[in-house]
Enzyme design. Structure first.
Site, PDB file in Angstrom:
ATOM      1  CG  HIS A 101       0.820  33.034  -8.941  1.00  0.00           C
ATOM      2  ND1 HIS A 101       0.398  33.273 -10.230  1.00  0.00           N
ATOM      3  CD2 HIS A 101      -0.140  32.291  -8.337  1.00  0.00           C
ATOM      4  CE1 HIS A 101      -0.796  32.699 -10.402  1.00  0.00           C
ATOM      5  NE2 HIS A 101      -1.129  32.097  -9.279  1.00  0.00           N
ATOM      6  CG  HIS A 111      -1.411  24.849 -14.195  1.00  0.00           C
ATOM      7  ND1 HIS A 111      -1.732  24.101 -15.319  1.00  0.00           N
ATOM      8  CD2 HIS A 111      -2.180  24.368 -13.186  1.00  0.00           C
ATOM      9  CE1 HIS A 111      -2.663  23.225 -14.994  1.00  0.00           C
ATOM     10  NE2 HIS A 111      -2.954  23.359 -13.723  1.00  0.00           N
ATOM     11  NE  ARG A 115      -6.895  15.461 -15.356  1.00  0.00           N
ATOM     12  CZ  ARG A 115      -6.298  16.383 -16.106  1.00  0.00           C
ATOM     13  NH1 ARG A 115      -5.290  17.093 -15.600  1.00  0.00           N
ATOM     14  NH2 ARG A 115      -6.699  16.594 -17.343  1.00  0.00           N
ATOM     15  CG  HIS A 180     -14.270  35.735 -21.124  1.00  0.00           C
ATOM     16  ND1 HIS A 180     -13.653  34.568 -20.726  1.00  0.00           N
ATOM     17  CD2 HIS A 180     -13.791  36.705 -20.289  1.00  0.00           C
ATOM     18  CE1 HIS A 180     -12.866  34.812 -19.695  1.00  0.00           C
ATOM     19  NE2 HIS A 180     -12.921  36.100 -19.403  1.00  0.00           N
ATOM     20  N   GLY A 264     -13.917  18.478  -2.801  1.00  0.00           N
ATOM     21  CA  GLY A 264     -12.519  18.632  -2.415  1.00  0.00           C
ATOM     22  C   GLY A 264     -12.329  19.794  -1.454  1.00  0.00           C
TER      23      GLY A 264
END
Length: 309
Positions: A101, A111, A115, A180, A264
């Site tokens: 940020h 971002h 993985r 939304h 986690g």
């Protein structure tokens, strides 16, 4: 998604730790007066991680680059959704995730996550796959930044198939969408999951190429924007739009949900949250303003490689 090709978890872990080191070094080239707080932790059921969070507010108001390797006897629902054959099986998962940020409202939030999952790792036929990607969230848009971001993503994908960039760009646009709010989180990038069809070596090479392309994609953008002049108006809009980032991560983000469901480390998982956020009631930008331009132009589905600067 079943695969019988032999995977190599240790090689993936070695690469991911190297990726974390390389990204952290690149970030300190941008934010020269800063450093990282390093926090090594262990997971209750085995494995652990290395969290690195920027020590002070500089070019980046908040940022972190995390490595994790976790294991458990039961795969969380967030990871087995749509994969009925592996529901409830033991697993190991490892990855690197980052969120940055910047302090300057003209510099976009970034971002990334790459993985690797192995379900039923001790069986004769473990099931494994790679996933990840990266996306960009501008507060004030610049066409040259958007083009550079997507061009770098396409260059990373092209050696693995001419269709991959378009496929993973569309997946990213669909994934990073706030239903939304009926709006995207940013200008997208790449999103992929369940990558294993062409074998371990090919799939691993693709994940590495995506991971290695993050800094070439992001660093030139933040270098261009980090010293631009701004006022309280731009700062307030940045904090308002950061609220959308928080809403997505807490409501929709599978990585956040998986991290919490798998036990986690909460501090590392919620490292992605911006340090200052505003929620202003029923606000909308003035037509024709730079803030309106973000919604009207940059937060619209677009082939950025075809846009003229």
């Amino acid at each position: 998604m079943e695969t019988h090709d032999k995977s190599d978890l240790n090689r993936v872990i070695t690469y991911l730790k190297s990726l974390q080191n390389g990204i952290c070094s690149g970030l300190l080239d941008i934010d020269r007066d800063n450093d990282f707080i390093e926090d090594t932790w262990t997971h209750d059921n085995g494995g652990g991680g290395i969290s690195r969070v920027l020590k002070s507010a500089g070019v980046f108001e908040k940022g972190g680059v995390n490595f994790s390797h976790v294991k458990d006897e039961r795969l969380p629902a967030s990871a087995s959704a749509g994969r009925g054959e592996i529901g409830g099986k033991p697993f190991e998962a490892t990855g690197v995730s980052l969120v940055l940020h910047p302090a300057n409202p003209y510099a976009p939030t970034c971002h990334m996550n790459v993985r690797f999952f192995v379900a039923d790792p001790k069986s004769d036929n473990p099931i494994w796959w790679f996933g990840g990607g990266y996306d960009l969230t501008p507060y004030y848009g610049f066409v040259e930044d958007c083009k550079h971001w997507h061009q770098t993503a396409k260059i990373a994908c092209d050696p693995f198939g001419p269709q991959l960039y378009n496929e993973y760009k569309q997946w990213c646009d669909k994934y990073f969408f706030l239903k939304h709010r009926n709006e995207p989180r940013g200008i997208g990038g790449l999103f992929f999951d369940d990558v294993n069809a062409q074998g371990f070596e090919h799939s691993f090479a693709f994940m590495q190429t995506v991971g290695d392309s993050l800094m070439p994609a992001y660093q030139p953008i933040v270098e261009r924007r980090k010293n631009m002049m701004f006022s309280e108006r731009e700062r307030n809009f940045q904090c308002y739009r950061r609220g959308r980032y928080v809403e997505f991560n807490l409501v929709y983000d599978r990585g956040t949900i998986f991290g919490l469901q798998s036990g986690g480390r909460t501090e590392s998982i919620l490292m992605s949250m911006p340090p200052e956020v505003h929620w202003t009631y029923n606000w909308s930008p003035e037509s024709g303003s730079p803030e309106y331009r973000l919604y009207d132009y940059f937060l619209q589905p677009r082939d950025w490689l075809a846009v003229s600067e």
